[in-house]
Design a protein around this motif. Structure first.
Motif, PDB file in Angstrom:
ATOM      1  N   VAL A   1       5.693  17.624   3.132  1.00 54.31           N
ATOM      2  CA  VAL A   1       5.214  16.168   3.333  1.00 54.31           C
ATOM      3  C   VAL A   1       6.560  15.791   4.223  1.00 54.31           C
ATOM      4  CG1 VAL A   1       4.067  15.687   1.431  1.00 54.31           C
ATOM      5  CG2 VAL A   1       6.584  15.456   1.153  1.00 54.31           C
ATOM      6  N   SER A   2       6.547  14.891   4.892  1.00 52.49           N
ATOM      7  CA  SER A   2       7.574  14.511   5.862  1.00 52.49           C
ATOM      8  C   SER A   2       7.719  12.867   5.874  1.00 52.49           C
ATOM      9  CB  SER A   2       7.331  14.959   7.327  1.00 52.49           C
ATOM     10  OG  SER A   2       5.991  14.424   7.798  1.00 52.49           O
ATOM     11  N   LYS A   3       6.793  12.062   5.517  1.00 56.59           N
ATOM     12  CA  LYS A   3       6.786  10.716   5.808  1.00 56.59           C
ATOM     13  C   LYS A   3       7.793   9.922   4.842  1.00 56.59           C
ATOM     14  CE  LYS A   3       1.806  10.173   6.822  1.00 56.59           C
ATOM     15  NZ  LYS A   3       2.096  10.025   8.373  1.00 56.59           N
ATOM     16  N   PRO A   4       8.510   9.109   5.363  1.00 56.89           N
ATOM     17  CA  PRO A   4       9.485   8.049   4.320  1.00 56.89           C
ATOM     18  C   PRO A   4       8.664   7.143   3.650  1.00 56.89           C
ATOM     19  CG  PRO A   4       9.538   7.270   6.749  1.00 56.89           C
ATOM     20  CD  PRO A   4       8.480   8.560   6.649  1.00 56.89           C
TER      21      PRO A   4
ATOM     22  N   ASN B   1      11.565  17.199  -2.857  1.00 55.22           N
ATOM     23  CA  ASN B   1      11.674  18.299  -2.796  1.00 55.22           C
ATOM     24  C   ASN B   1      10.706  19.152  -2.003  1.00 55.22           C
ATOM     25  OD1 ASN B   1      13.699  18.780  -4.913  1.00 55.22           O
ATOM     26  ND2 ASN B   1      12.265  18.335  -6.734  1.00 55.22           N
ATOM     27  N   ASN B   2       9.790  18.558  -1.325  1.00 52.51           N
ATOM     28  CA  ASN B   2       8.727  19.157  -0.410  1.00 52.51           C
ATOM     29  C   ASN B   2       9.091  18.641   0.694  1.00 52.51           C
ATOM     30  OD1 ASN B   2       6.996  21.050  -2.176  1.00 52.51           O
ATOM     31  ND2 ASN B   2       7.290  19.406  -3.417  1.00 52.51           N
ATOM     32  N   GLY B   3      10.132  18.017   1.031  1.00 54.41           N
ATOM     33  CA  GLY B   3      10.449  17.702   2.435  1.00 54.41           C
ATOM     34  C   GLY B   3      10.333  16.147   2.623  1.00 54.41           C
ATOM     35  N   GLY B   4       9.944  15.191   2.259  1.00 58.84           N
ATOM     36  CA  GLY B   4       9.939  13.818   2.497  1.00 58.84           C
ATOM     37  C   GLY B   4      11.297  13.169   2.059  1.00 58.84           C
ATOM     38  N   THR B   5      11.284  11.702   2.217  1.00 60.75           N
ATOM     39  CA  THR B   5      12.449  10.847   1.894  1.00 60.75           C
ATOM     40  C   THR B   5      11.768   9.938   1.138  1.00 60.75           C
ATOM     41  OG1 THR B   5      13.338  11.373   4.134  1.00 60.75           O
ATOM     42  CG2 THR B   5      14.217   9.438   3.182  1.00 60.75           C
TER      43      THR B   5
ATOM     44  N   SER C   1      17.093  12.203  -4.246  1.00 59.39           N
ATOM     45  CA  SER C   1      17.302  13.518  -4.132  1.00 59.39           C
ATOM     46  C   SER C   1      16.328  14.129  -5.144  1.00 59.39           C
ATOM     47  CB  SER C   1      18.727  13.949  -4.291  1.00 59.39           C
ATOM     48  OG  SER C   1      19.295  13.899  -5.884  1.00 59.39           O
ATOM     49  N   GLY C   2      16.387  15.471  -5.227  1.00 62.10           N
ATOM     50  CA  GLY C   2      15.660  16.359  -5.842  1.00 62.10           C
ATOM     51  C   GLY C   2      15.700  16.035  -7.446  1.00 62.10           C
TER      52      GLY C   2
ATOM     53  N   CYS D   1       8.230   6.168 -15.021  1.00 64.38           N
ATOM     54  CA  CYS D   1       8.588   7.530 -14.933  1.00 64.38           C
ATOM     55  C   CYS D   1       7.676   8.297 -13.891  1.00 64.38           C
ATOM     56  CB  CYS D   1       8.508   8.007 -16.360  1.00 64.38           C
ATOM     57  SG  CYS D   1       9.725   7.261 -17.607  1.00 64.38           S
ATOM     58  N   PRO D   2       6.367   8.039 -13.952  1.00 64.14           N
ATOM     59  CA  PRO D   2       5.598   9.109 -13.173  1.00 64.14           C
ATOM     60  C   PRO D   2       5.728   8.745 -11.724  1.00 64.14           C
ATOM     61  CG  PRO D   2       4.116   7.358 -14.306  1.00 64.14           C
ATOM     62  CD  PRO D   2       5.531   7.393 -14.959  1.00 64.14           C
ATOM     63  N   SER D   3       6.075   7.478 -11.334  1.00 63.71           N
ATOM     64  CA  SER D   3       6.661   7.287 -10.007  1.00 63.71           C
ATOM     65  C   SER D   3       7.961   7.955  -9.748  1.00 63.71           C
ATOM     66  CB  SER D   3       7.003   5.766  -9.849  1.00 63.71           C
ATOM     67  OG  SER D   3       5.739   5.184 -10.116  1.00 63.71           O
ATOM     68  N   TRP D   4       8.820   8.156 -10.564  1.00 63.92           N
ATOM     69  CA  TRP D   4      10.010   8.757 -10.252  1.00 63.92           C
ATOM     70  C   TRP D   4       9.853  10.411 -10.476  1.00 63.92           C
ATOM     71  CZ3 TRP D   4      14.258   5.555 -13.458  1.00 63.92           C
ATOM     72  CH2 TRP D   4      14.346   4.499 -13.010  1.00 63.92           C
ATOM     73  N   THR D   5       8.926  10.677 -11.095  1.00 62.53           N
ATOM     74  CA  THR D   5       8.487  12.131 -11.092  1.00 62.53           C
ATOM     75  C   THR D   5       7.754  12.534  -9.511  1.00 62.53           C
ATOM     76  OG1 THR D   5       8.097  12.480 -13.448  1.00 62.53           O
ATOM     77  CG2 THR D   5       6.698  14.080 -11.984  1.00 62.53           C
ATOM     78  N   PHE D   6       7.011  11.598  -9.080  1.00 57.55           N
ATOM     79  CA  PHE D   6       6.179  11.832  -8.022  1.00 57.55           C
ATOM     80  C   PHE D   6       7.452  11.724  -6.648  1.00 57.55           C
ATOM     81  CE2 PHE D   6       5.210   9.288  -4.059  1.00 57.55           C
ATOM     82  CZ  PHE D   6       4.103   9.983  -3.603  1.00 57.55           C
ATOM     83  N   THR D   7       8.598  11.067  -6.930  1.00 56.60           N
ATOM     84  CA  THR D   7       9.421  10.665  -6.163  1.00 56.60           C
ATOM     85  C   THR D   7      10.377  12.156  -5.939  1.00 56.60           C
ATOM     86  OG1 THR D   7       9.933   8.252  -6.326  1.00 56.60           O
ATOM     87  CG2 THR D   7      12.033   9.646  -5.678  1.00 56.60           C
ATOM     88  N   ARG D   8      10.711  12.736  -7.099  1.00 59.68           N
ATOM     89  CA  ARG D   8      11.132  13.872  -6.934  1.00 59.68           C
ATOM     90  C   ARG D   8      10.520  15.161  -6.217  1.00 59.68           C
ATOM     91  NH1 ARG D   8      11.945  12.449 -12.516  1.00 59.68           N
ATOM     92  NH2 ARG D   8      13.926  11.415 -12.897  1.00 59.68           N
ATOM     93  N   ASN D   9       9.015  15.013  -6.555  1.00 59.27           N
ATOM     94  CA  ASN D   9       8.423  15.966  -5.963  1.00 59.27           C
ATOM     95  C   ASN D   9       8.294  15.776  -4.684  1.00 59.27           C
ATOM     96  OD1 ASN D   9       7.366  17.459  -8.444  1.00 59.27           O
ATOM     97  ND2 ASN D   9       5.668  16.201  -8.620  1.00 59.27           N
ATOM     98  N   TRP D  10       8.298  14.462  -3.979  1.00 58.21           N
ATOM     99  CA  TRP D  10       8.084  14.379  -2.524  1.00 58.21           C
ATOM    100  C   TRP D  10       9.382  14.544  -1.980  1.00 58.21           C
ATOM    101  CZ3 TRP D  10       3.826  12.430  -0.216  1.00 58.21           C
ATOM    102  CH2 TRP D  10       3.919  12.113   1.102  1.00 58.21           C
TER     103      TRP D  10
END
Length: 560
Positions: free
Chosen positions: A348-351, A439-443, A522-523, A428-437
């Motif tokens: 991903v790449s979108k902020p 770690n895969n290229g997004g901000t 950050s991740g 918590c799921p929003s923050w898990t999503f945040t880490r995933n995003w």
């Protein structure tokens, strides 16, 4: 330039012969072919408008777009409002873009607002299946050539309620404060948007994609930059944005996204679950899935009644449906990833901005247990919801544990259950999503609203009106700047949030001069700031080793 101008004047003078509508004043409609230099600004030639037209202090309420004349209305003293139909759709069929500018619902008065999409609990005269409309809010300072960003707001309502005219969603203040165009859109709801008997999936998501396509066509006429479109939404609106992020074909229509209070715990339905649920819904109708004439003949009341029956019983047919939001987006040819921890996360790449509020579950828990919650009932509720193994871990977690001095007593344990619901479904799921995003290229910039404004309806639960409580939806009027009689704290947070959103719309970064630094996630660390308070939000039970690992989210439990 002299020759160029002369040619344009000639075109203007002879325009009536060729059918180009002229008028008086600043609009291009009205009486007679009387020459006025300002009419040059209404020619559909961008270079003319940019080179020859004076900057205007107030907007025209008649704007020439590639689809025809957009007729608007003043919204307050600093913005104009344009209601428009962006797409048409036959019942349970994919929508198609309009080819001409049309006021919603056949209106001839541009001050009229669109009817909502069909939903329960509202007057039938206020809704229509002809509901694929939006409202554009344009600041007076914006004109063709301004190239300002656009915020597209997608309303919430568990995919069965809501509209572009919902409480607090007047976008004029937000548009003026951010010097941007704000578009508030509608999409088909409930069974009409997600349960087509013929198997057309995600019709509502496709509606939203069409709204973005429509905006790409018309935004330049209003002064918008089509390369700087941000989709934003709250609750189901935020879940809709997650569906757009999971749809590669939609990616080119927006640059960034703002996700507020997304119920990420529920997840995107799998293809097989959607089919199971669709089969169940079809049994509730008196028509076969292939009998288009019969389906088109069903009354709205019949469809909404069958939708209610579906919602009340869907969990019995597929556990992943849940009891709160069984109608929602699903995997198909459009949505190619669940964007969760059950499948490889795409690059991903979108902020993104990802936020929640302090007491997301406050309305549900305090409304469901108005007289308090003793320890026996609390233990029973947690065990019944999660099973013995996960319940043991949850009840041992400091955020949710029963204080030892009151075991077996009658202390009110609603705060613990409210925090558990908040963490499980939203935070918590929003923050898990945040880490995933990340770690895969997004901000991602994460935050938690610590100040809110009681959203209409939330006052039914006294907890949500108490000082310090910020219940689900209480961020909406803060963002839009529509809080009635705001307190100093509410006014201050509105100013801050709108300044940060303005920066994010332009740069993909919400940091602004004079405000505390908002670090990107950050991740390993989500770096969530407290909006309306100083410092960072506590991780608490949202540690990656707990939710999503020791205790799975619903989307993990029911993955198939």
């Amino acid at each position: 330039m002299i020759l160029f101008t002369a040619v344009l004047y000639s075109l203007l003078l002879f325009a009536p012969i060729h059918g180009f509508p002229l008028g008086r004043g600043r609009g291009i409609l009205g009486n007679p072919p009387v020459f006025h230099p300002g009419l040059l600004c209404n020619l559909p030639i961008p270079v003319v408008q940019q080179l020859l037209c004076p900057r205007q202090s107030t907007p025209s309420l008649n704007v020439l777009t590639p689809l025809g004349i957009a007729r608007g209305a003043a919204d307050g003293s600093n913005a104009a409002r344009f209601a428009v139909k962006y797409a048409s759709a036959s019942r349970w069929q994919p929508s198609s873009l309009v080819t001409t500018w049309q006021l919603p619902n056949g209106n001839t008065d541009p001050t009229k607002l669109p009817l909502s999409c069909p939903q329960t609990g509202v007057d039938g005269s206020t809704m229509s299946e002809d509901c694929l409309s939006m409202i554009l809010y344009v600041p007076n300072s914006v004109h063709i050539g301004s190239n300002v960003p656009t915020l597209v707001w997608i309303h919430g309502g568990t995919f069965i309620f809501g509209s572009a005219t919902g409480p607090g969603l007047d976008g004029a203040n937000l548009a003026v404060a951010t010097n941007s165009i704000v578009a508030v859109i509608q999409y088909r709801l409930g069974a009409l948007g997600f349960l087509s008997p013929s198997g057309n999936t995600n019709l509502a998501v496709k509606d939203v994609v069409n709204s973005l396509k429509f905006l790409k066509t018309v935004l330049p006429a209003f002064g918008g930059d089509t390369s700087r479109v941000t989709v934003a939404g709250q609750s189901a609106g935020a879940s809709m944005i997650r569906a757009l992020l999971a749809a590669p074909s939609a990616s080119s229509y927006f640059r960034s996204a703002i996700i507020q209070s997304d119920t990420m715990d529920y997840g995107i339905l799998s293809t097989s679950s959607q089919q199971t649920l669709q089969n169940f819904y079809n049994t509730l109708l008196t028509c076969s899935s292939a009998d288009t004439a019969c389906l088109n003949g069903l009354s709205i009341d019949t469809i909404l009644n069958s939708q209610n029956d579906f919602s009340n019983n869907a969990v019995n047919y597929d556990a992943s449906a849940g009891v709160v939001e069984p109608i929602r987006p699903s995997r198909d040819a459009l949505i190619t990833s669940p964007l969760d921890s059950t499948a490889p996360f795409p690059q991903v790449s979108k902020p993104l901005l990802v936020t929640s509020v302090r007491n997301e579950a406050g309305f549900t828990i305090y409304g469901g247990f108005p007289d308090g919650l003793d320890s026996a009932t609390y233990i029973g509720a947690v065990t019944g919801a999660f099973g013995n193994q996960s319940a043991t871990l949850l009840l041992a977690q400091p955020s949710y544990a029963i204080p030892t001095q009151v075991e077996g007593g009658t202390q009110d344990l609603r705060p613990q259950l409210q925090q558990m619901g908040n963490d499980q479904v939203w935070r918590c799921p929003s923050w898990t999503f945040t880490r995933n995003w990340v770690n895969n290229g997004g901000t991602v910039f994460a935050g938690e609203f610590m100040v809110g404004a009681t959203y209409p309806g939330n006052e039914q639960v006294p907890f949500c009106t108490q000082a310090g409580s910020v219940c689900h939806q209480d961020d909406i009027e803060i963002v839009f700047g529509t809080v009635p009689s705001p307190t100093a704290a509410q006014a201050a947070l509105t100013t801050e949030v709108q300044a940060r959103y303005s920066a994010f719309l332009r740069t993909g970064n919400p940091n602004v001069s004079g405000r505390p630094n908002w670090p990107a996630a950050s991740g390993n660390n989500v770096n969530a700031i407290q909006l309306g308070a100083s410092g960072m939000a506590s991780i608490g039970a949202c540690d990656p080793s707990f939710w999503g690992a020791a205790v799975p989210y619903d989307y993990q439990t029911f993955a198939n």
